[in-house]
Design a protein around this motif. Structure first.
Motif, PDB file in Angstrom:
ATOM      1  N   ILE A  35      31.254  58.711  20.261  1.00 39.18           N
ATOM      2  CA  ILE A  35      30.785  57.321  20.297  1.00 39.18           C
ATOM      3  C   ILE A  35      29.664  57.161  19.261  1.00 39.18           C
ATOM      4  O   ILE A  35      28.694  57.936  19.270  1.00 39.18           O
ATOM      5  CB  ILE A  35      30.222  56.968  21.703  1.00 39.18           C
ATOM      6  N   PRO A  36      29.753  56.177  18.374  1.00 32.17           N
ATOM      7  CA  PRO A  36      28.663  55.949  17.414  1.00 32.17           C
ATOM      8  C   PRO A  36      27.337  55.641  18.126  1.00 32.17           C
ATOM      9  O   PRO A  36      27.315  54.961  19.149  1.00 32.17           O
ATOM     10  CB  PRO A  36      29.140  54.740  16.605  1.00 32.17           C
ATOM     11  N   LEU A  37      26.258  56.164  17.543  1.00 32.97           N
ATOM     12  CA  LEU A  37      24.934  55.998  18.132  1.00 32.97           C
ATOM     13  C   LEU A  37      24.021  55.295  17.131  1.00 32.97           C
ATOM     14  O   LEU A  37      23.878  55.738  15.997  1.00 32.97           O
ATOM     15  CB  LEU A  37      24.368  57.384  18.486  1.00 32.97           C
ATOM     16  N   PHE A  38      23.417  54.210  17.582  1.00 32.13           N
ATOM     17  CA  PHE A  38      22.521  53.428  16.729  1.00 32.13           C
ATOM     18  C   PHE A  38      21.089  53.760  17.155  1.00 32.13           C
ATOM     19  O   PHE A  38      20.577  53.215  18.129  1.00 32.13           O
ATOM     20  CB  PHE A  38      22.856  51.934  16.855  1.00 32.13           C
ATOM     21  N   HIS A  39      20.488  54.699  16.424  1.00 32.55           N
ATOM     22  CA  HIS A  39      19.176  55.218  16.810  1.00 32.55           C
ATOM     23  C   HIS A  39      18.024  54.358  16.287  1.00 32.55           C
ATOM     24  O   HIS A  39      18.059  53.895  15.145  1.00 32.55           O
ATOM     25  CB  HIS A  39      19.024  56.648  16.252  1.00 32.55           C
ATOM     26  N   GLY A  40      17.033  54.197  17.128  1.00 32.89           N
ATOM     27  CA  GLY A  40      15.795  53.553  16.702  1.00 32.89           C
ATOM     28  C   GLY A  40      14.651  54.153  17.497  1.00 32.89           C
ATOM     29  O   GLY A  40      14.846  54.647  18.619  1.00 32.89           O
ATOM     30  N   GLY A  44       8.136  52.938  12.438  1.00 35.60           N
ATOM     31  CA  GLY A  44       9.405  53.023  13.155  1.00 35.60           C
ATOM     32  C   GLY A  44      10.439  53.718  12.307  1.00 35.60           C
ATOM     33  O   GLY A  44      10.231  53.922  11.104  1.00 35.60           O
ATOM     34  N   GLN A  45      11.517  54.097  12.931  1.00 39.07           N
ATOM     35  CA  GLN A  45      12.607  54.730  12.186  1.00 39.07           C
ATOM     36  C   GLN A  45      13.935  54.292  12.787  1.00 39.07           C
ATOM     37  O   GLN A  45      14.005  53.916  13.963  1.00 39.07           O
ATOM     38  CB  GLN A  45      12.483  56.262  12.228  1.00 39.07           C
ATOM     39  N   ALA A  46      14.975  54.316  11.975  1.00 37.43           N
ATOM     40  CA  ALA A  46      16.310  53.951  12.460  1.00 37.43           C
ATOM     41  C   ALA A  46      17.360  54.653  11.627  1.00 37.43           C
ATOM     42  O   ALA A  46      17.146  54.933  10.444  1.00 37.43           O
ATOM     43  CB  ALA A  46      16.503  52.431  12.382  1.00 37.43           C
ATOM     44  N   THR A  47      18.481  54.959  12.275  1.00 36.91           N
ATOM     45  CA  THR A  47      19.631  55.496  11.554  1.00 36.91           C
ATOM     46  C   THR A  47      20.885  55.207  12.374  1.00 36.91           C
ATOM     47  O   THR A  47      20.800  54.863  13.558  1.00 36.91           O
ATOM     48  CB  THR A  47      19.491  57.014  11.276  1.00 36.91           C
ATOM     49  N   VAL A  48      22.028  55.318  11.716  1.00 35.29           N
ATOM     50  CA  VAL A  48      23.310  55.125  12.404  1.00 35.29           C
ATOM     51  C   VAL A  48      24.067  56.446  12.359  1.00 35.29           C
ATOM     52  O   VAL A  48      24.262  57.023  11.286  1.00 35.29           O
ATOM     53  CB  VAL A  48      24.137  54.004  11.720  1.00 35.29           C
ATOM     54  N   ILE A  49      24.451  56.916  13.535  1.00 30.95           N
ATOM     55  CA  ILE A  49      25.105  58.220  13.636  1.00 30.95           C
ATOM     56  C   ILE A  49      26.572  58.032  14.015  1.00 30.95           C
ATOM     57  O   ILE A  49      26.876  57.489  15.091  1.00 30.95           O
ATOM     58  CB  ILE A  49      24.374  59.096  14.685  1.00 30.95           C
ATOM     59  N   ILE A  50      27.453  58.439  13.125  1.00 31.71           N
ATOM     60  CA  ILE A  50      28.882  58.413  13.422  1.00 31.71           C
ATOM     61  C   ILE A  50      29.270  59.870  13.697  1.00 31.71           C
ATOM     62  O   ILE A  50      29.162  60.711  12.791  1.00 31.71           O
ATOM     63  CB  ILE A  50      29.712  57.845  12.241  1.00 31.71           C
ATOM     64  N   PRO A  51      29.668  60.180  14.928  1.00 31.15           N
ATOM     65  CA  PRO A  51      29.868  61.581  15.308  1.00 31.15           C
ATOM     66  C   PRO A  51      30.732  62.371  14.330  1.00 31.15           C
ATOM     67  O   PRO A  51      31.813  61.913  13.947  1.00 31.15           O
ATOM     68  CB  PRO A  51      30.541  61.477  16.680  1.00 31.15           C
ATOM     69  N   TYR A  52      30.214  63.499  13.940  1.00 37.66           N
ATOM     70  CA  TYR A  52      30.873  64.473  13.046  1.00 37.66           C
ATOM     71  C   TYR A  52      31.067  63.969  11.614  1.00 37.66           C
ATOM     72  O   TYR A  52      31.551  64.699  10.777  1.00 37.66           O
ATOM     73  CB  TYR A  52      32.209  64.952  13.641  1.00 37.66           C
ATOM     74  N   LEU A  67      24.535  47.265  14.270  1.00 38.12           N
ATOM     75  CA  LEU A  67      25.617  47.342  15.256  1.00 38.12           C
ATOM     76  C   LEU A  67      26.582  46.167  15.100  1.00 38.12           C
ATOM     77  O   LEU A  67      27.813  46.353  15.135  1.00 38.12           O
ATOM     78  CB  LEU A  67      25.038  47.367  16.678  1.00 38.12           C
ATOM     79  N   ILE A  68      26.046  44.976  14.908  1.00 40.37           N
ATOM     80  CA  ILE A  68      26.908  43.798  14.726  1.00 40.37           C
ATOM     81  C   ILE A  68      27.790  44.009  13.491  1.00 40.37           C
ATOM     82  O   ILE A  68      28.997  43.753  13.510  1.00 40.37           O
ATOM     83  CB  ILE A  68      26.054  42.513  14.619  1.00 40.37           C
ATOM     84  N   GLY A  91      33.177  45.119  11.263  1.00 40.68           N
ATOM     85  CA  GLY A  91      33.861  45.818  10.158  1.00 40.68           C
ATOM     86  C   GLY A  91      33.094  45.865   8.848  1.00 40.68           C
ATOM     87  O   GLY A  91      33.672  46.174   7.811  1.00 40.68           O
ATOM     88  N   ILE A  92      31.801  45.579   8.897  1.00 44.56           N
ATOM     89  CA  ILE A  92      30.960  45.740   7.696  1.00 44.56           C
ATOM     90  C   ILE A  92      30.270  47.105   7.835  1.00 44.56           C
ATOM     91  O   ILE A  92      29.656  47.386   8.859  1.00 44.56           O
ATOM     92  CB  ILE A  92      29.879  44.634   7.604  1.00 44.56           C
ATOM     93  N   LYS A  93      30.395  47.939   6.825  1.00 45.98           N
ATOM     94  CA  LYS A  93      29.845  49.294   6.924  1.00 45.98           C
ATOM     95  C   LYS A  93      28.328  49.238   7.152  1.00 45.98           C
ATOM     96  O   LYS A  93      27.598  48.626   6.365  1.00 45.98           O
ATOM     97  CB  LYS A  93      30.143  50.048   5.621  1.00 45.98           C
ATOM     98  N   PRO A  94      27.844  49.885   8.198  1.00 43.61           N
ATOM     99  CA  PRO A  94      26.388  49.888   8.408  1.00 43.61           C
ATOM    100  C   PRO A  94      25.675  50.579   7.242  1.00 43.61           C
ATOM    101  O   PRO A  94      26.105  51.620   6.767  1.00 43.61           O
ATOM    102  CB  PRO A  94      26.213  50.697   9.701  1.00 43.61           C
ATOM    103  N   SER A  95      24.582  49.981   6.805  1.00 43.77           N
ATOM    104  CA  SER A  95      23.843  50.528   5.656  1.00 43.77           C
ATOM    105  C   SER A  95      23.123  51.821   6.006  1.00 43.77           C
ATOM    106  O   SER A  95      22.745  52.572   5.117  1.00 43.77           O
ATOM    107  CB  SER A  95      22.821  49.509   5.167  1.00 43.77           C
ATOM    108  N   LEU A  96      22.900  52.060   7.296  1.00 39.51           N
ATOM    109  CA  LEU A  96      22.111  53.232   7.689  1.00 39.51           C
ATOM    110  C   LEU A  96      22.972  54.427   8.117  1.00 39.51           C
ATOM    111  O   LEU A  96      22.451  55.358   8.712  1.00 39.51           O
ATOM    112  CB  LEU A  96      21.116  52.862   8.795  1.00 39.51           C
ATOM    113  N   GLU A  97      24.256  54.392   7.788  1.00 36.02           N
ATOM    114  CA  GLU A  97      25.065  55.593   8.020  1.00 36.02           C
ATOM    115  C   GLU A  97      24.565  56.679   7.078  1.00 36.02           C
ATOM    116  O   GLU A  97      24.532  56.488   5.849  1.00 36.02           O
ATOM    117  CB  GLU A  97      26.545  55.326   7.696  1.00 36.02           C
TER     118      GLU A  97
END
Lengths: 81, 234
Positions: free
Chosen positions: B136-141, B148-156, B192-193, B198-204
């Motif tokens: 499951i993708p995880l949207f960390h903050g 603050g910090q943020a990133t987008v985690i796509i498993p593996y 997340l939105i 279907g727009i690639k998250p910039s923080l992947e």
């Protein structure tokens, strides 16, 4: 040669600096500069194991060789929410 | 008149339908979770599940804007669910009164993505493991004081939380300002939105460091750690 070091969050609070410029010898690795920083700012010692670093905006593990004008950033993981 | 008419030109009708169908979990109904919940609900995310085991306290109110004075003493999940249902009656909102642990995390396995709005790394590591286990993708903050910090985690596919922060030190009662949490939360919600429509998250595979002291954003390119204890072995 000169490299730039940026401090964030707790690292900035402790050092009182947001950015410094360091003169180092050629052939040094990032971990050498980190060691120097921890020696110069002894209160940072408590964050040593948790410090995350980047080199020229790339996540770094310390083994990277440095070049003139490189930009290092160091920061802790922040955990609140 | 359509509730979403001002955003459909950006997201498209198809994108809006994707939001309606999306099942999202918000882990933590605190400073980050408050703003994330409101913005996901306002955007029309159709199914929101909130998990939190805490009770509202007076000292939460400087940042946890989903809870009000009248909610002091109430369970945070129920306070949050109540507000969101009133805020957008067209969506489904459910609450789970549990702290994040190895057992409770299984209650989130049916969602499309999880937003990390937790307040400590011990729980975040459990969430990270679960997101890897169930892919499951995880949207960390996260935030502290003026950072603050943020990133987008796509498993593996991208670096996981343990790749980025292999060692951490949790701090009790750390300093926090509501508006800084809100800044990180709105970044999480927007990423997340984008992902849902279907727009690639910039923080992947990128870590955003937000420094409110100087109003600066610093981006760090990430890489998976091939020796990561959490994600290097499938």
């Amino acid at each position: 040669m000169k490299v730039k070091v940026k401090f964030y969050s707790l690292h900035r609070e402790i050092t009182g600096e947001s950015e410094i410029c360091l003169e180092i010898e050629k052939g040094k690795k990032l971990k050498d500069v980190l060691k120097l920083i921890f020696e110069n700012y002894q209160e940072l010692e408590k964050l040593k194991d948790f410090t995350v670093a980047s080199l020229n905006h790339k996540y770094a593990n310390g083994e990277e060789y440095l070049n003139e004008g490189d930009e290092i950033a160091i920061f802790p993981p922040v955990g609140g929410g | 008149m359509n509730r979403y008419e001002r955003q459909i030109p950006i997201l498209g009708k198809e994108g809006q339908n994707k939001l309606k169908e999306a099942k999202i979990a918000v882990a933590g109904a605190g400073g980050l979770g408050s703003a994330v919940c409101f913005y996901l609900a306002s955007a029309g995310v159709g199914h929101i599940k909130i998990i939190d085991g805490d009770v509202v306290e007076l000292s939460n109110l400087n940042r946890q804007i989903i809870h009000w004075e009248e909610d002091i003493g109430k369970d945070k999940v129920f306070s949050a669910v109540e507000k969101l249902r009133k805020f957008n009656s067209e969506i489904e909102v459910n609450g789970i009164k549990e702290k994040i642990n190895e057992k409770s995390i299984d209650l989130l396995k049916d969602v499309d993505a999880i937003v990390d709005c937790l307040d400590n790394f011990e729980s975040r590591y459990i969430l990270n493991e679960a997101c890897l286990k169930y892919e499951i993708p995880l949207f960390h903050g996260a935030c502290r004081a003026l950072q603050g910090q943020a990133t987008v985690i796509i498993p593996y596919k991208t670096a996981c939380l343990k790749c980025i922060f292999p060692k951490v030190r949790d701090e009790k009662n750390l300093p926090i300002i509501g508006s800084v949490a809100g800044t990180i939360a709105t970044i999480q919600a927007t990423e997340l939105i984008k992902y849902i429509v279907g727009i690639k998250p910039s923080l992947e595979n990128k870590l955003l460091i937000y420094d409110a002291h100087f109003l600066s954003y610093y981006l760090v390119d990430l890489e998976k750690n091939k020796n990561c204890p959490a994600c290097s072995k499938r």
